[in-house]
Structures are given as C-alpha cells and as structure tokens.
Design a protein around this motif. Sequence first.
Motif, PDB file in Angstrom:
ATOM      1  N   LEU A 116       0.836  -1.211   0.000  1.00  0.00           N
ATOM      2  CA  LEU A 116       0.000   0.000   0.000  1.00  0.00           C
ATOM      3  C   LEU A 116       0.866   1.254   0.000  1.00  0.00           C
ATOM      4  CD1 LEU A 116      -2.771   1.345   0.175  1.00  0.00           C
ATOM      5  CD2 LEU A 116      -2.623   1.144   2.679  1.00  0.00           C
ATOM      6  N   LEU A 117       1.888   1.284   0.848  1.00  0.00           N
ATOM      7  CA  LEU A 117       2.797   2.429   0.904  1.00  0.00           C
ATOM      8  C   LEU A 117       3.476   2.649  -0.447  1.00  0.00           C
ATOM      9  CD1 LEU A 117       4.428   4.548   2.669  1.00  0.00           C
ATOM     10  CD2 LEU A 117       6.162   2.760   2.845  1.00  0.00           C
ATOM     11  N   THR A 118       3.978   1.575  -1.026  1.00  0.00           N
ATOM     12  CA  THR A 118       4.658   1.665  -2.323  1.00  0.00           C
ATOM     13  C   THR A 118       3.713   2.160  -3.406  1.00  0.00           C
ATOM     14  OG1 THR A 118       6.117  -0.157  -1.686  1.00  0.00           O
ATOM     15  CG2 THR A 118       5.992   0.369  -4.029  1.00  0.00           C
ATOM     16  N   SER A 119       2.476   1.660  -3.388  1.00  0.00           N
ATOM     17  CA  SER A 119       1.493   2.075  -4.394  1.00  0.00           C
ATOM     18  C   SER A 119       1.165   3.554  -4.265  1.00  0.00           C
ATOM     19  CB  SER A 119       0.209   1.240  -4.241  1.00  0.00           C
ATOM     20  OG  SER A 119       0.477  -0.130  -4.420  1.00  0.00           O
ATOM     21  N   LEU A 120       0.980   4.021  -3.035  1.00  0.00           N
ATOM     22  CA  LEU A 120       0.619   5.419  -2.816  1.00  0.00           C
ATOM     23  C   LEU A 120       1.727   6.381  -3.245  1.00  0.00           C
ATOM     24  CD1 LEU A 120      -1.134   5.199   0.673  1.00  0.00           C
ATOM     25  CD2 LEU A 120      -2.216   5.638  -1.526  1.00  0.00           C
ATOM     26  N   LEU A 121       2.994   5.992  -2.977  1.00  0.00           N
ATOM     27  CA  LEU A 121       4.106   6.911  -3.239  1.00  0.00           C
ATOM     28  C   LEU A 121       4.745   6.743  -4.613  1.00  0.00           C
ATOM     29  CD1 LEU A 121       5.937   7.005   0.219  1.00  0.00           C
ATOM     30  CD2 LEU A 121       4.271   8.611  -0.723  1.00  0.00           C
ATOM     31  N   LEU A 122       4.591   5.584  -5.233  1.00  0.00           N
ATOM     32  CA  LEU A 122       5.296   5.345  -6.501  1.00  0.00           C
ATOM     33  C   LEU A 122       4.387   5.022  -7.681  1.00  0.00           C
ATOM     34  CD1 LEU A 122       8.383   3.261  -5.267  1.00  0.00           C
ATOM     35  CD2 LEU A 122       8.191   5.732  -5.603  1.00  0.00           C
ATOM     36  N   LEU A 123       3.085   4.924  -7.455  1.00  0.00           N
ATOM     37  CA  LEU A 123       2.200   4.588  -8.568  1.00  0.00           C
ATOM     38  C   LEU A 123       1.075   5.602  -8.789  1.00  0.00           C
ATOM     39  CD1 LEU A 123       1.823   0.696  -8.277  1.00  0.00           C
ATOM     40  CD2 LEU A 123       3.124   2.003  -9.964  1.00  0.00           C
ATOM     41  N   SER A 124       1.046   6.665  -7.993  1.00  0.00           N
ATOM     42  CA  SER A 124       0.027   7.697  -8.187  1.00  0.00           C
ATOM     43  C   SER A 124       0.476   8.636  -9.305  1.00  0.00           C
ATOM     44  CB  SER A 124      -0.179   8.484  -6.891  1.00  0.00           C
ATOM     45  OG  SER A 124      -1.010   9.601  -7.126  1.00  0.00           O
ATOM     46  N   PHE A 125      -0.287   8.682 -10.390  1.00  0.00           N
ATOM     47  CA  PHE A 125       0.117   9.453 -11.571  1.00  0.00           C
ATOM     48  C   PHE A 125       0.259  10.942 -11.259  1.00  0.00           C
ATOM     49  CE2 PHE A 125      -0.831  11.932 -15.395  1.00  0.00           C
ATOM     50  CZ  PHE A 125       0.140  11.450 -16.241  1.00  0.00           C
ATOM     51  N   HIS A 126      -0.719  11.492 -10.543  1.00  0.00           N
ATOM     52  CA  HIS A 126      -0.680  12.938 -10.252  1.00  0.00           C
ATOM     53  C   HIS A 126       0.473  13.270  -9.313  1.00  0.00           C
ATOM     54  CE1 HIS A 126      -4.338  13.749 -12.427  1.00  0.00           C
ATOM     55  NE2 HIS A 126      -4.954  12.783 -11.777  1.00  0.00           N
ATOM     56  N   TRP A 127       0.762  12.386  -8.378  1.00  0.00           N
ATOM     57  CA  TRP A 127       1.912  12.565  -7.473  1.00  0.00           C
ATOM     58  C   TRP A 127       3.206  12.530  -8.271  1.00  0.00           C
ATOM     59  CZ3 TRP A 127       3.204  13.208  -2.290  1.00  0.00           C
ATOM     60  CH2 TRP A 127       4.448  12.733  -1.881  1.00  0.00           C
ATOM     61  N   LEU A 128       3.328  11.549  -9.183  1.00  0.00           N
ATOM     62  CA  LEU A 128       4.552  11.404  -9.979  1.00  0.00           C
ATOM     63  C   LEU A 128       4.760  12.574 -10.935  1.00  0.00           C
ATOM     64  CD1 LEU A 128       4.598   7.589 -10.898  1.00  0.00           C
ATOM     65  CD2 LEU A 128       5.980   8.780  -9.186  1.00  0.00           C
ATOM     66  N   SER A 129       3.666  13.231 -11.324  1.00  0.00           N
ATOM     67  CA  SER A 129       3.793  14.355 -12.258  1.00  0.00           C
ATOM     68  C   SER A 129       4.624  15.500 -11.667  1.00  0.00           C
ATOM     69  CB  SER A 129       2.409  14.869 -12.680  1.00  0.00           C
ATOM     70  OG  SER A 129       1.719  15.433 -11.577  1.00  0.00           O
ATOM     71  N   PHE A 130       4.686  15.597 -10.341  1.00  0.00           N
ATOM     72  CA  PHE A 130       5.524  16.613  -9.708  1.00  0.00           C
ATOM     73  C   PHE A 130       7.002  16.401 -10.037  1.00  0.00           C
ATOM     74  CE2 PHE A 130       2.097  16.933  -6.307  1.00  0.00           C
ATOM     75  CZ  PHE A 130       1.642  18.159  -6.742  1.00  0.00           C
ATOM     76  N   PHE A 131       7.388  15.149 -10.272  1.00  0.00           N
ATOM     77  CA  PHE A 131       8.793  14.822 -10.503  1.00  0.00           C
ATOM     78  C   PHE A 131       9.188  14.969 -11.972  1.00  0.00           C
ATOM     79  CE2 PHE A 131       7.522  12.794  -6.613  1.00  0.00           C
ATOM     80  CZ  PHE A 131       8.586  13.055  -5.771  1.00  0.00           C
ATOM     81  N   ALA A 132       8.224  15.324 -12.810  1.00  0.00           N
ATOM     82  CA  ALA A 132       8.503  15.550 -14.224  1.00  0.00           C
ATOM     83  C   ALA A 132       8.317  17.023 -14.566  1.00  0.00           C
ATOM     84  CB  ALA A 132       7.581  14.686 -15.086  1.00  0.00           C
ATOM     85  N   ALA A 133       8.555  17.881 -13.580  1.00  0.00           N
ATOM     86  CA  ALA A 133       8.391  19.319 -13.787  1.00  0.00           C
ATOM     87  C   ALA A 133       9.552  20.069 -13.145  1.00  0.00           C
ATOM     88  CB  ALA A 133       7.064  19.797 -13.170  1.00  0.00           C
ATOM     89  N   CYS A 134       9.886  21.200 -13.742  1.00  0.00           N
ATOM     90  CA  CYS A 134      10.963  22.042 -13.209  1.00  0.00           C
ATOM     91  C   CYS A 134      10.383  22.968 -12.140  1.00  0.00           C
ATOM     92  CB  CYS A 134      11.595  22.851 -14.351  1.00  0.00           C
ATOM     93  SG  CYS A 134      12.922  23.947 -13.816  1.00  0.00           S
ATOM     94  N   ARG A 135       9.961  22.364 -11.051  1.00  0.00           N
ATOM     95  CA  ARG A 135       9.402  23.087  -9.913  1.00  0.00           C
ATOM     96  C   ARG A 135       9.911  22.426  -8.640  1.00  0.00           C
ATOM     97  NH1 ARG A 135       8.031  27.120  -9.218  1.00  0.00           N
ATOM     98  NH2 ARG A 135       5.882  27.259  -8.559  1.00  0.00           N
ATOM     99  N   GLY A 136       9.617  22.997  -7.491  1.00  0.00           N
ATOM    100  CA  GLY A 136      10.188  22.467  -6.258  1.00  0.00           C
ATOM    101  C   GLY A 136       9.352  21.431  -5.537  1.00  0.00           C
ATOM    102  N   TYR A 137       8.136  21.163  -6.032  1.00  0.00           N
ATOM    103  CA  TYR A 137       7.228  20.294  -5.286  1.00  0.00           C
ATOM    104  C   TYR A 137       7.725  18.856  -5.176  1.00  0.00           C
ATOM    105  CZ  TYR A 137       4.199  24.307  -6.106  1.00  0.00           C
ATOM    106  OH  TYR A 137       3.690  25.575  -6.159  1.00  0.00           O
ATOM    107  N   GLY A 138       8.069  18.258  -6.300  1.00  0.00           N
ATOM    108  CA  GLY A 138       8.545  16.875  -6.276  1.00  0.00           C
ATOM    109  C   GLY A 138       9.807  16.735  -5.449  1.00  0.00           C
ATOM    110  N   LEU A 139      10.737  17.632  -5.676  1.00  0.00           N
ATOM    111  CA  LEU A 139      12.013  17.605  -4.955  1.00  0.00           C
ATOM    112  C   LEU A 139      11.785  17.726  -3.449  1.00  0.00           C
ATOM    113  CD1 LEU A 139      14.989  17.413  -5.773  1.00  0.00           C
ATOM    114  CD2 LEU A 139      15.069  19.911  -5.815  1.00  0.00           C
ATOM    115  N   SER A 140      10.909  18.636  -3.044  1.00  0.00           N
ATOM    116  CA  SER A 140      10.668  18.847  -1.615  1.00  0.00           C
ATOM    117  C   SER A 140       9.988  17.647  -0.977  1.00  0.00           C
ATOM    118  CB  SER A 140       9.815  20.106  -1.406  1.00  0.00           C
ATOM    119  OG  SER A 140       8.524  19.950  -1.971  1.00  0.00           O
TER     120      SER A 140
END
Length: 202
Positions: A116-140
């Motif tokens: 469940l933890l892995t699914s929530l943090l590594l399989l949520s599309f909208h969550w992962l979209s933060f890491f494909a942007a030049c912004r500070g959200y994913g990094l933080s």
Amino acid sequence: MNELKSNKSSAFTVLFCIVSAFAFAVVALRSYFVPFNHDETATFFFFIQSGNYMPFHSAVDANNHVLNSFLGNICFHLFGSSPFALRIPNLLGLIVLIFGTYKISKNLNQLGSKILLTSLLLLSFHWLSFFAACRGYGLSLALLIAGVSFMLEFINTPAKRNKFLLSILFFQLAISANLILIIVVLLLSGIMFVIQITNKCL
C-alpha cells in the motif's frame, strides 16, 4: 515461520524494484516529451536563467523554489535550456523518493502495508507528475519522505544520533525546495527533539 517471512521480504523487494523502475521510466519519458507549463517557464526566465534565485536577491514571487532554481541553474549551464535538462533535479529527486519509500517500508511488518505504501508513493500518476516538472514540489516531497525515513530509524533507536542529524538535514533541504513545508518540518523536528530529551533523561 522465519523462512516464510524471508520469502515474503524477498518477493516484496523484487516487486518494489519493478515498480520503482516503472515509475522512473514514466517520469523520465514525461520529463523528455511533455512541454513546459506556465510555472516552469516563469521559473526558468525569472530565476534559473537570470541566476537571481537566492532570497532577498530575487523577485518577490512564490514561483521561486530556491533549491530547484539553484539546481536548475547548474543544469542550465551544464546541459542547456531543454525541458529535460532543467527537469533533471526533480527526476533525480524521484530516486530520493524511491530510497525513502523503501527505508520506510522496512519499518512495516505486514506485506499488505508495504505494498500500500509503495502504491501510494510510486504509482500515483498525479503525485509522480511533480517529478517531471521544473518546480520544487517533487524535490521537496522526496526530501521530506527521506527525512521521515531517517526519523523513524531514530525513533526506533534513539542512540543513533547520525539518524537524527540526517533527518534534520533532509528536512532543511525539503524546506529550501518548498518553503510551505516549514510547519510540517517544525512539527516533525519537535517530535524528535522531545524523544532526544526524554532519552537523555531516562
């Protein structure tokens, strides 16, 4: 019983590696193919390209996520101004998230909880979209999760002072990537300070 537990642990490790590789591939492809959005464009022109990203020296604008702008500026000078080059810091941030997620999962006993933890943090599309942007959200968020993973290790073994220091370091980096996390970090840091003081008094 121990053998069954070991088999479950091995199976989870394999599953985690597959999920992590899939998540990284998706984010890498999005980082390369998805065009810049408005906030990324503003971040580039106002802070990364100009180099004026440090507090009190940059424009007074919430668009500036200092750590992201700093790392983006380095990537800009090394690799140019392509969207993928400027998104490298957040793509690398995904690796930090994967690292933190795995460390947290080691504190969970039930296989279902780990999945469940892995699914929530590594399989949520909208969550992962933060890491494909030049912004500070994913990094933080990645740095915050890594800080929490070290915090849990410190809570389980308060004698490990290095875990305390590592959690504080990652929390500070998370704030530098996104100042809005300061309240969360203050609360988490307060919990650790109380544990540390209590441990010294016992």
